[in-house]
Design a protein around this motif. Structure first.
Motif, mmCIF file in Angstrom:
data_model
loop_
_atom_site.group_PDB
_atom_site.id
_atom_site.type_symbol
_atom_site.label_atom_id
_atom_site.label_comp_id
_atom_site.label_asym_id
_atom_site.label_seq_id
_atom_site.Cartn_x
_atom_site.Cartn_y
_atom_site.Cartn_z
ATOM 1 N N SER A 50 0.813 -1.301 0.036
ATOM 2 C CA SER A 50 0.008 0.008 0.043
ATOM 3 C C SER A 50 0.970 1.340 -0.066
ATOM 4 N N LEU A 51 0.256 2.242 -0.118
ATOM 5 C CA LEU A 51 1.100 3.633 -0.246
ATOM 6 C C LEU A 51 1.289 3.981 1.170
ATOM 7 N N GLY A 52 2.338 4.784 1.587
ATOM 8 C CA GLY A 52 2.577 5.255 2.791
ATOM 9 C C GLY A 52 3.433 6.315 2.928
ATOM 10 N N LEU A 53 3.523 7.094 3.877
ATOM 11 C CA LEU A 53 4.305 8.250 4.295
ATOM 12 C C LEU A 53 5.546 7.993 5.026
ATOM 13 N N ALA A 54 6.764 8.670 4.675
ATOM 14 C CA ALA A 54 8.086 8.730 5.230
ATOM 15 C C ALA A 54 8.615 10.005 5.295
ATOM 16 N N LEU A 55 9.457 10.305 6.242
ATOM 17 C CA LEU A 55 10.459 11.401 5.794
ATOM 18 C C LEU A 55 11.666 11.136 5.153
ATOM 19 N N ASP A 56 12.112 11.933 4.148
ATOM 20 C CA ASP A 56 13.181 11.625 3.276
ATOM 21 C C ASP A 56 13.536 12.724 2.530
ATOM 22 N N GLU A 57 14.761 12.582 1.899
ATOM 23 C CA GLU A 57 15.402 13.682 1.115
ATOM 24 C C GLU A 57 15.080 13.418 -0.401
ATOM 25 N N PRO A 58 15.210 14.421 -1.189
ATOM 26 C CA PRO A 58 14.854 14.327 -2.700
ATOM 27 C C PRO A 58 16.023 13.683 -3.242
ATOM 28 N N LYS A 59 15.402 12.767 -4.205
ATOM 29 C CA LYS A 59 16.181 11.995 -4.932
ATOM 30 C C LYS A 59 16.195 12.379 -6.461
ATOM 31 N N GLU A 60 17.176 11.667 -7.417
ATOM 32 C CA GLU A 60 17.382 12.303 -8.798
ATOM 33 C C GLU A 60 16.027 12.065 -9.501
ATOM 34 N N ASN A 61 15.221 10.790 -9.112
ATOM 35 C CA ASN A 61 14.179 10.261 -9.908
ATOM 36 C C ASN A 61 12.752 10.756 -9.356
#
Length: 133
Positions: A50-61
């Motif tokens: 399923s779709l979820g939320l997480a903390l992250d940094e932007p990536k190239e794609n």
């Protein structure tokens, strides 16, 4: 709502309700966090991914979207697979949490009689405390 233009037609790719934005802003401020929110495919149990939320940094794609001052990240391939994505916050007492749904179903696990799996959209119900440990 964030959108893109396809053949002169405006296509909404990400919709984040005001309730979801306000609850995310509150969580980030209360915990002194400055981070983008990633919408990603999470491994599921009996109901499949399923779709979820997480903390992250932007990536190239990644495709990036700004909704009400909160930056959202979605991997381009996932966005193509899911189609338009909606993030909402549902008030239900101790069961309040985020709901993430999309136009196209993802994966396939067992059916769920009352969840979004049976209605043809991928998504999930996430309690705030489980989203950001």
């Amino acid at each position: 709502m964030s959108n893109s233009v396809l053949n002169n037609l405006e296509v909404i790719m990400l919709e984040v309700t005001s309730s979801a934005v306000e609850n995310l802003k509150t969580y980030l401020a209360d915990n002194n966090i400055e981070s983008a929110i990633r919408i990603s495919l999470m491994q599921g149990g009996w109901a499949g991914p399923s779709l979820g939320l997480a903390l992250d940094e932007p990536k190239e794609n990644d495709e990036t979207f700004d909704e009400g001052g909160v930056q959202f990240l979605v991997e381009q391939g996932l966005l193509k697979t899911c189609g338009a994505i909606k993030v909402d916050f549902l008030e239900a007492g101790y069961r309040s949490g985020f709901s993430i749904t999309s136009d196209n179903p993802i994966g396939g696990g067992g059916g769920c009689s009352s969840g979004s799996c049976s209605t043809g959209s991928c998504g999930g119900w996430f309690h705030r405390k489980n989203i950001f440990p």
